[in-house]
Design a protein around this motif. Sequence first.
Motif, short mmCIF file in Angstrom:
data_model
loop_
_atom_site.label_atom_id
_atom_site.label_comp_id
_atom_site.label_asym_id
_atom_site.label_seq_id
_atom_site.Cartn_x
_atom_site.Cartn_y
_atom_site.Cartn_z
N LYS A 1 1.01 -0.96 -0.01
CA LYS A 1 0.05 0.00 -0.07
C LYS A 1 0.84 1.28 -0.16
CE LYS A 1 -3.84 2.16 2.17
NZ LYS A 1 -3.46 3.53 2.52
N LYS A 2 1.87 1.18 0.63
CA LYS A 2 3.11 2.49 0.73
C LYS A 2 3.61 2.73 -0.64
CE LYS A 2 4.81 1.82 5.56
NZ LYS A 2 5.92 1.56 6.21
N VAL B 1 1.30 6.68 -7.02
CA VAL B 1 0.08 7.66 -7.43
C VAL B 1 0.55 8.91 -6.90
CG1 VAL B 1 -2.14 8.29 -6.49
CG2 VAL B 1 -1.76 5.95 -6.76
N SER B 2 1.20 9.31 -6.01
CA SER B 2 1.60 10.70 -5.87
C SER B 2 2.77 11.05 -6.97
CB SER B 2 2.34 10.63 -4.40
OG SER B 2 2.90 11.96 -4.10
N ILE C 1 3.16 9.84 -10.04
CA ILE C 1 2.53 10.07 -11.27
C ILE C 1 1.58 11.47 -11.45
CG2 ILE C 1 0.70 9.22 -12.90
CD1 ILE C 1 1.37 6.53 -11.82
N LYS C 2 1.01 11.75 -10.25
CA LYS C 2 0.35 13.04 -10.29
C LYS C 2 1.24 14.30 -10.23
CE LYS C 2 -3.88 11.55 -7.58
NZ LYS C 2 -4.38 11.70 -6.37
N ASN C 3 2.37 14.15 -9.60
CA ASN C 3 3.58 15.15 -9.57
C ASN C 3 4.32 15.22 -11.01
OD1 ASN C 3 2.99 15.64 -6.86
ND2 ASN C 3 4.64 14.27 -5.98
N TYR C 4 4.50 14.38 -11.50
CA TYR C 4 5.36 14.29 -12.56
C TYR C 4 4.64 14.05 -14.01
CZ TYR C 4 9.17 13.84 -9.11
OH TYR C 4 9.92 14.02 -8.00
N LEU C 5 3.49 13.53 -14.06
CA LEU C 5 3.00 13.26 -15.17
C LEU C 5 1.62 14.24 -15.57
CD1 LEU C 5 3.56 9.56 -15.54
CD2 LEU C 5 4.30 11.18 -17.09
N HIS C 6 1.22 14.77 -14.40
CA HIS C 6 0.00 15.55 -14.02
C HIS C 6 -1.22 15.21 -14.89
CE1 HIS C 6 3.22 18.32 -12.51
NE2 HIS C 6 3.90 18.21 -13.66
N ASP C 7 -1.75 15.90 -16.19
CA ASP C 7 -2.97 15.51 -16.93
C ASP C 7 -2.59 14.92 -18.08
OD1 ASP C 7 -1.80 17.82 -17.94
OD2 ASP C 7 -3.60 18.91 -18.24
N HIS C 8 -1.33 14.33 -18.13
CA HIS C 8 -0.87 13.65 -19.43
C HIS C 8 -1.39 12.15 -19.16
CE1 HIS C 8 1.21 16.73 -21.15
NE2 HIS C 8 1.91 17.07 -20.12
N VAL C 9 -1.81 11.77 -17.96
CA VAL C 9 -2.13 10.29 -17.83
C VAL C 9 -3.36 10.31 -16.96
CG1 VAL C 9 -0.76 10.15 -15.77
CG2 VAL C 9 -1.18 8.10 -16.95
N ILE D 1 10.71 4.39 -6.14
CA ILE D 1 9.45 4.72 -7.04
C ILE D 1 9.38 5.93 -7.84
CG2 ILE D 1 7.01 4.71 -7.07
CD1 ILE D 1 7.18 2.20 -5.13
N GLU D 2 9.47 7.06 -6.82
CA GLU D 2 9.24 8.62 -7.18
C GLU D 2 10.63 8.61 -8.32
OE1 GLU D 2 9.77 12.99 -5.69
OE2 GLU D 2 10.09 11.38 -4.29
#
Length: 480
Positions: free
Chosen positions: A384-385, A391-392, A394-402, A462-463
């Motif tokens: 889960k971690k 998730v965090s 993907i949101k930080n680096y790919l934004h609305d591209h995914v 992961i980040e």
Amino acid sequence: MEWKPDRLHDKPIYKQIVEYIEYRIFNGEYPPGSLLPSERILAKELNVNRSTVVTAYEELRASGLIISKQGSGTRVSPFLAENSKERVPNWNRYVVGGSLLPNIPLIRRILKEALNKDLIDLATGELSPDLFPQAQFQQIIKTGNFNFHLGYENPQGNFQLRETIANHVKKYKNIDATASSILITSGAQQALHLIVQCLLKPGDSIAIEDPSYCYSLPIFKSVGLKVHLLPVDQNGVNPDDLLTLHKKHRLRMIFLNPTFQNPTGVSLHPERRKKILDIAAKYGIPIIEDDPYTLTAFEQEPFPTLKSMDPYGIVLYISSLSKIVSSGLRIGWITGPQRVINRLSDAKQQIDFGHSIFSQWIANEFLTSPYFHEHINQLVLELKKRRDAMVSSIKNYLHDHVEFFIPKGGIHMWCKMKTPIHEEKLLETALNYGVIFVPGSALGTKKGYVRFTFGRAYEDTIEEAIFKFSEAFYNLANKT
């Protein structure tokens, strides 16, 4: 070297290298016996990964065009000389002529590249080494009492382990089973192979999910099956689609991964599970339930397995310890009717004379110890971690591209790239940035998707992995 591979071409780079060297051999530029560049030097000249050159040279060796000898380098085969009466076999004809088809080139490429320790691995469908119960296994080996016969084991599997698994599936998945209804296999992969080879014949129609891990398996085509696809949405496959497929193609078998499905992470809705069971029972269609992830539920109890809901006896249930304990232990199992288990057991005996008693003993000791429950609880917390970290990131680096679905268990995340992009070119670019993933086209018909496996990478990488992927994505997107 003036020639360079075309990175924008659909053809894999290693294949371009093979064809280029073949051309130079056959037009006399590389005569028989001439020395070729080393793998390292050629990789540098062409500005590609060394593993790409290794793959190209392996194919050329298989075709008999080149030979390699330690201390002498790689040379064009001297047997190609016109006056020679001897030729090495054209192994390429043999390797493409077998009845079991090879993995598709994209999967072979991913498997080879995943061995590179310098890459962050978001591709391999297994746990990272730190999630294996290494210390517990060492303790079992140190203090356990191994007193089993060292000859061939029962092809169906060790009786004690089968009894333990019967208790295990009842306790954790509410499945009624006996030792006689269980066959121990070398992971779920062998279970699928046995079922396909023993229970189906060429020309039979089957249904699999789209996307699906099964989509990448050549075994279905190898035995001449007609594969039909069931689209997967956020509630799994649609029973109406299944019914339509059966009326059109007369399905002989249905393959489903209904809980935290690979690659989408979705779970088949309980109402759909019941409808699918009813349809299968009405038309007499066996269901193969592949269930590696049920015990990894993060937030709530998972939906009941199809097998636990099956009052008709139509589900063959497959599971393993590969995704929750150890992939290297190679312990999987099939639960089903006695006649089916006997047939599959006979086939397994022909293949390997039964499973290793050592791995069965360790599995039995682990499953019957307090270690197992403690391990699963810790594993769920750690997975889960990693999911949350992905998730965090993907949101930080790919934004609305995914766009992506947040799974509630399992080890995979399925992402749709909203910007049109060539998946295989994205993989090549990502490899240069130091990260590997699985393009969606390897797992289904949908284009513009990628699968990230958050269970394989270490949490603290992961980040970095998603950052490197984003750099590769932006680099390629800016060129198109």
